[in-house]
Design an enzyme around this catalytic site. Sequence first.
Site, PDB file in Angstrom:
ATOM      1  N   LYS A   1       0.831  -1.212   0.000  1.00 49.23           N
ATOM      2  CA  LYS A   1       0.000   0.000   0.000  1.00 49.23           C
ATOM      3  C   LYS A   1       0.863   1.259   0.000  1.00 49.23           C
ATOM      4  O   LYS A   1       0.625   2.186  -0.776  1.00 49.23           O
ATOM      5  CB  LYS A   1      -0.901   0.020   1.243  1.00 49.23           C
ATOM      6  CG  LYS A   1      -1.648   1.330   1.424  1.00 49.23           C
ATOM      7  CD  LYS A   1      -2.430   1.368   2.709  1.00 49.23           C
ATOM      8  CE  LYS A   1      -1.682   1.961   3.873  1.00 49.23           C
ATOM      9  NZ  LYS A   1      -1.565   3.421   3.866  1.00 49.23           N
ATOM     10  N   ASN A   2       1.856   1.293   0.867  1.00 46.93           N
ATOM     11  CA  ASN A   2       2.629   2.524   1.008  1.00 46.93           C
ATOM     12  C   ASN A   2       3.563   2.778  -0.168  1.00 46.93           C
ATOM     13  O   ASN A   2       4.135   3.862  -0.288  1.00 46.93           O
ATOM     14  CB  ASN A   2       3.429   2.513   2.316  1.00 46.93           C
ATOM     15  CG  ASN A   2       2.528   2.733   3.511  1.00 46.93           C
ATOM     16  OD1 ASN A   2       1.331   2.998   3.357  1.00 46.93           O
ATOM     17  ND2 ASN A   2       3.075   2.613   4.706  1.00 46.93           N
TER      18      ASN A   2
ATOM     19  N   CYS B   1      -5.391  13.128  11.887  1.00 45.37           N
ATOM     20  CA  CYS B   1      -5.855  11.784  11.520  1.00 45.37           C
ATOM     21  C   CYS B   1      -5.954  10.948  12.769  1.00 45.37           C
ATOM     22  O   CYS B   1      -5.742  11.440  13.871  1.00 45.37           O
ATOM     23  CB  CYS B   1      -4.919  11.152  10.510  1.00 45.37           C
ATOM     24  SG  CYS B   1      -3.394  10.557  11.239  1.00 45.37           S
TER      25      CYS B   1
ATOM     26  N   ARG C   1      -1.209  15.402  11.958  1.00 50.60           N
ATOM     27  CA  ARG C   1      -0.264  14.943  10.933  1.00 50.60           C
ATOM     28  C   ARG C   1       0.153  16.143  10.104  1.00 50.60           C
ATOM     29  O   ARG C   1      -0.347  16.356   9.000  1.00 50.60           O
ATOM     30  CB  ARG C   1      -0.941  13.879  10.085  1.00 50.60           C
ATOM     31  CG  ARG C   1       0.020  12.792   9.633  1.00 50.60           C
ATOM     32  CD  ARG C   1      -0.699  11.529   9.384  1.00 50.60           C
ATOM     33  NE  ARG C   1       0.119  10.549   8.713  1.00 50.60           N
ATOM     34  CZ  ARG C   1      -0.267   9.309   8.506  1.00 50.60           C
ATOM     35  NH1 ARG C   1      -1.455   8.917   8.906  1.00 50.60           N
ATOM     36  NH2 ARG C   1       0.524   8.450   7.898  1.00 50.60           N
TER      37      ARG C   1
ATOM     38  N   ASP D   1       4.223   0.883  11.795  1.00 52.46           N
ATOM     39  CA  ASP D   1       3.025   0.193  11.303  1.00 52.46           C
ATOM     40  C   ASP D   1       2.965  -1.272  11.727  1.00 52.46           C
ATOM     41  O   ASP D   1       1.901  -1.883  11.688  1.00 52.46           O
ATOM     42  CB  ASP D   1       2.954   0.268   9.770  1.00 52.46           C
ATOM     43  CG  ASP D   1       2.636   1.679   9.290  1.00 52.46           C
ATOM     44  OD1 ASP D   1       2.250   2.516  10.121  1.00 52.46           O
ATOM     45  OD2 ASP D   1       2.784   1.933   8.080  1.00 52.46           O
TER      46      ASP D   1
ATOM     47  N   ARG E   1      -8.582  -0.141   3.886  1.00 58.29           N
ATOM     48  CA  ARG E   1      -7.625   0.779   3.271  1.00 58.29           C
ATOM     49  C   ARG E   1      -6.299   0.077   2.984  1.00 58.29           C
ATOM     50  O   ARG E   1      -5.574   0.488   2.090  1.00 58.29           O
ATOM     51  CB  ARG E   1      -7.333   1.952   4.220  1.00 58.29           C
ATOM     52  CG  ARG E   1      -8.446   2.963   4.334  1.00 58.29           C
ATOM     53  CD  ARG E   1      -8.011   4.117   5.218  1.00 58.29           C
ATOM     54  NE  ARG E   1      -6.648   4.498   4.886  1.00 58.29           N
ATOM     55  CZ  ARG E   1      -5.678   4.728   5.761  1.00 58.29           C
ATOM     56  NH1 ARG E   1      -5.913   4.661   7.042  1.00 58.29           N
ATOM     57  NH2 ARG E   1      -4.473   5.068   5.366  1.00 58.29           N
TER      58      ARG E   1
HETATM   59  C1  UD1 Z   1       4.111   7.028   5.985  1.00 57.47           C
HETATM   60  C2  UD1 Z   1       3.248   5.811   5.817  1.00 57.47           C
HETATM   61  C3  UD1 Z   1       2.698   5.360   7.161  1.00 57.47           C
HETATM   62  C4  UD1 Z   1       3.844   5.157   8.142  1.00 57.47           C
HETATM   63  C5  UD1 Z   1       4.724   6.404   8.210  1.00 57.47           C
HETATM   64  C6  UD1 Z   1       5.950   6.216   9.082  1.00 57.47           C
HETATM   65  C7  UD1 Z   1       2.322   6.084   3.595  1.00 57.47           C
HETATM   66  C8  UD1 Z   1       1.122   6.320   2.759  1.00 57.47           C
HETATM   67  N1  UD1 Z   1       2.144   6.125   4.924  1.00 57.47           N
HETATM   68  O1  UD1 Z   1       3.273   8.069   6.473  1.00 57.47           O
HETATM   69  O2  UD1 Z   1       1.980   4.138   6.980  1.00 57.47           O
HETATM   70  O3  UD1 Z   1       3.309   4.898   9.419  1.00 57.47           O
HETATM   71  O4  UD1 Z   1       5.172   6.753   6.894  1.00 57.47           O
HETATM   72  O5  UD1 Z   1       6.709   5.161   8.623  1.00 57.47           O
HETATM   73  O6  UD1 Z   1       3.398   5.803   3.097  1.00 57.47           O
HETATM   74  N2  UD1 Z   1       5.752  14.965  10.244  1.00 57.47           N
HETATM   75  C9  UD1 Z   1       5.819  16.304  10.525  1.00 57.47           C
HETATM   76  N3  UD1 Z   1       5.772  17.195   9.482  1.00 57.47           N
HETATM   77  C10 UD1 Z   1       5.676  16.781   8.192  1.00 57.47           C
HETATM   78  C11 UD1 Z   1       5.617  15.417   7.903  1.00 57.47           C
HETATM   79  C12 UD1 Z   1       5.643  14.517   8.958  1.00 57.47           C
HETATM   80  O7  UD1 Z   1       5.898  16.707  11.678  1.00 57.47           O
HETATM   81  O8  UD1 Z   1       5.644  17.647   7.291  1.00 57.47           O
HETATM   82  C13 UD1 Z   1       5.741  13.986  11.336  1.00 57.47           C
HETATM   83  C14 UD1 Z   1       4.431  13.209  11.409  1.00 57.47           C
HETATM   84  O9  UD1 Z   1       3.456  13.915  12.118  1.00 57.47           O
HETATM   85  C15 UD1 Z   1       4.847  11.958  12.117  1.00 57.47           C
HETATM   86  C16 UD1 Z   1       6.268  11.736  11.601  1.00 57.47           C
HETATM   87  O10 UD1 Z   1       6.705  12.996  11.096  1.00 57.47           O
HETATM   88  O11 UD1 Z   1       4.863  12.153  13.489  1.00 57.47           O
HETATM   89  C17 UD1 Z   1       6.369  10.694  10.517  1.00 57.47           C
HETATM   90  O12 UD1 Z   1       5.602  11.052   9.426  1.00 57.47           O
HETATM   91  P1  UD1 Z   1       5.943  10.596   7.935  1.00 57.47           P
HETATM   92  O13 UD1 Z   1       7.219   9.831   7.892  1.00 57.47           O
HETATM   93  O14 UD1 Z   1       5.804  11.786   7.069  1.00 57.47           O
HETATM   94  O15 UD1 Z   1       4.761   9.579   7.653  1.00 57.47           O
HETATM   95  P2  UD1 Z   1       3.770   9.581   6.447  1.00 57.47           P
HETATM   96  O16 UD1 Z   1       4.505   9.828   5.182  1.00 57.47           O
HETATM   97  O17 UD1 Z   1       2.598  10.433   6.773  1.00 57.47           O
END
Ligand code: UD1
Length: 420
Positions: free
Chosen positions: A22-23, A116, A121, A306, A398
């Site tokens: 999925k990711n 979320c 997020r 995850d 999902r």
């Molecule tokens: C992706 C995965 C999700 C997984 C996560 C961490 C997808 C679709 N989803 O989510 O399943 O759990 O990686 O491995 O691939 N953060 C900020 N600012 C930002 C972006 C992120 O503060 O601009 C924080 C987030 O709130 C969170 C952490 O960084 O606490 C990790 O987020 P991120 O690595 O971006 O995860 P996703 O890409 O949302």
Amino acid sequence: MSRLLIDGGHRLNGEIAVHGAKNAVLPLLAATLLADGESLLHNVPALSDVDGCLEILQQFGCRIRREGGTVAVSPNGADRPIISDALMRKMRSSIVFLGAMMARFGEAYLSYPGGCELGPRPIDLHLSALRQMGAEIIERRGQLRATLPNGRFRGCTVSLAFPSVGATENVLLAAVTAEGTTTLLNAAREPEIADLAAYLSACGADIRIDGGTVTVRGVPRLTAAEHTVMPDRIEAATYLAAAAVTEGRVTVTDLCPAHIATILPIFSEMGCQLKTSADSVTLEAPPRLKRIPYLRTMPYPGFPTDAAAPLLTAATLAKGTSVFVESIFECRYKYVGELIRMGAHVQTEGRVAVVEGVRSLSGAAVDCTDLRGGAALVVAALAAEGRTAIGKLEHLDRGYAALEDGLSALGARIRRVSES
Ligand code: UD1
């Protein structure tokens, strides 16, 4: 409304293949926007998140064909750089379209993804990186209006304060057709990033990945290519956890064991016997699992956040006390309340969960609180005495394709019922 009914206590036995990740597939679908012609993605899992992404591409004006696990996307003629509010709400991860939309259309209109199930997020890292690359982004009343005054992103050095997966993907998608070279420091190293880079490279992108440093030399255009989506490492971990809690013996196939190299030792630590081949892992569970003394989630190559929920469920049935620390998301333990309804002994405080193993769980009526929390409930229900009814399946759908079929084939008593 649908529910999963699971009669627990049946040992799982046999072979199960994982689907495409999925990711990985979500950013890959976003990437097809950048490549002229018709790209073919194989091994695309049948997930509601994939349906959502295809709907977004269709709203842009892309042509889509879908046959089994193959999806063909042609962005030629696409001219509507908008993601509707409804789709944005349904799929918060659609922020991964931002970089690709701007690179393709020179502009993008979408609503702010908001919080979320896992806590707030934020997307500050995405926006700051894209701004450094020349984007003008206005955030007003929950709406984002992004434009590229020069028509193209501008390569530069971007350093992420945290190795965010989504922000890394957005920078990559912005950089491949940017003017000049982009160097991304402290990039996420998840295997899904390498999969995205592999597809983009097949389309003609010039990308070099060296640990947490990604160097991208922009090219004027990309041409459509064919790509097979990498296997889902979290789905694999979930099936292994299901085998572990049912005293089962299960071979998970079609996966890349190297991607779960930090997960496998935890199962060994719990007393499971593991046998690994080039593309499969066989797990044989002991009569009683041992505790997990300490598990901390970390960015890759650390233990993936995850996969923590199914492992925590396994720990609820282990002998002794296990400790989990969640270092990625703020609110990852919502499902624990549902596990407690099933007889688990878990205390959470902030990012820490302390699990006192019990001899058995019992079936109950529970609801999925989020995707991986839902998977945790399925794992718990497979081991529990009696019947568990799991609701709010939209979370589970999902991220898990053909879950009932796969688990039934392993001997689980699981079926989906629709209730009016
Ligand atoms: C992706 C995965 C999700 C997984 C996560 C961490 C997808 C679709 N989803 O989510 O399943 O759990 O990686 O491995 O691939 N953060 C900020 N600012 C930002 C972006 C992120 O503060 O601009 C924080 C987030 O709130 C969170 C952490 O960084 O606490 C990790 O987020 P991120 O690595 O971006 O995860 P996703 O890409 O949302």
